[in-house]
Design a protein around this motif. Structure first.
Motif, PDB file in Angstrom:
ATOM      1  N   LEU A  70      37.591  36.164  37.286  1.00 49.49           N
ATOM      2  CA  LEU A  70      37.348  36.825  38.573  1.00 49.49           C
ATOM      3  C   LEU A  70      37.937  36.026  39.731  1.00 49.49           C
ATOM      4  N   PHE A  71      37.813  34.728  39.691  1.00 51.50           N
ATOM      5  CA  PHE A  71      38.381  33.861  40.719  1.00 51.50           C
ATOM      6  C   PHE A  71      39.902  34.003  40.784  1.00 51.50           C
ATOM      7  N   TYR A  72      40.578  34.014  39.640  1.00 48.54           N
ATOM      8  CA  TYR A  72      42.037  34.141  39.617  1.00 48.54           C
ATOM      9  C   TYR A  72      42.492  35.522  40.088  1.00 48.54           C
ATOM     10  N   VAL A  73      41.756  36.537  39.724  1.00 45.81           N
ATOM     11  CA  VAL A  73      42.096  37.888  40.188  1.00 45.81           C
ATOM     12  C   VAL A  73      41.956  37.983  41.704  1.00 45.81           C
ATOM     13  N   MET A  74      40.883  37.448  42.238  1.00 40.25           N
ATOM     14  CA  MET A  74      40.676  37.468  43.692  1.00 40.25           C
ATOM     15  C   MET A  74      41.756  36.649  44.407  1.00 40.25           C
ATOM     16  N   THR A  75      42.163  35.533  43.847  1.00 41.96           N
ATOM     17  CA  THR A  75      43.226  34.724  44.432  1.00 41.96           C
ATOM     18  C   THR A  75      44.541  35.489  44.439  1.00 41.96           C
ATOM     19  N   LEU A  76      44.852  36.164  43.348  1.00 42.52           N
ATOM     20  CA  LEU A  76      46.079  36.951  43.264  1.00 42.52           C
ATOM     21  C   LEU A  76      46.058  38.103  44.269  1.00 42.52           C
TER      22      LEU A  76
END
Length: 95
Positions: free
Chosen positions: A9-15
């Motif tokens: 979820l963190f990586y998706v939000m960063t992207l």
């Protein structure tokens, strides 16, 4: 939630944040570089400050003298049709 799902979820939000930043940069640069006013002849050609034009021209801040009926396209999708043979246009920057 497990650590794995939190990390995904963190990586998706960063992207998504990076894509939004790029989109915003492109949009703001397009708005910044857009001309304030464009002018074109109503019946073909017109004279702008002593120079004959047959196509659309972009006007920056300043005063202009126009001979010939014209269409003025202002920033913000506003259109002014001027059916006066000789007129002056003053383009100013407003807040």
């Amino acid at each position: 939630m497990s650590k794995k799902w939190i990390r995904i979820l963190f990586y998706v939000m960063t992207l998504l944040s990076v894509f939004m930043l790029l989109f915003t940069y492109e949009y703001v640069s397009r708005v910044k570089n857009a001309p304030l006013v464009t002018i074109e002849g109503l019946r073909g050609s017109y004279v702008l400050d002593g120079v004959l034009h047959s196509q659309e021209a972009q006007l920056d801040v300043g005063k202009y003298v126009v001979f010939g009926e014209s269409i003025l396209r202002l920033y913000g999708n506003r259109v002014k049709v001027v059916k006066i043979p000789r007129f002056e246009v003053e383009v100013i920057w407003e807040k």
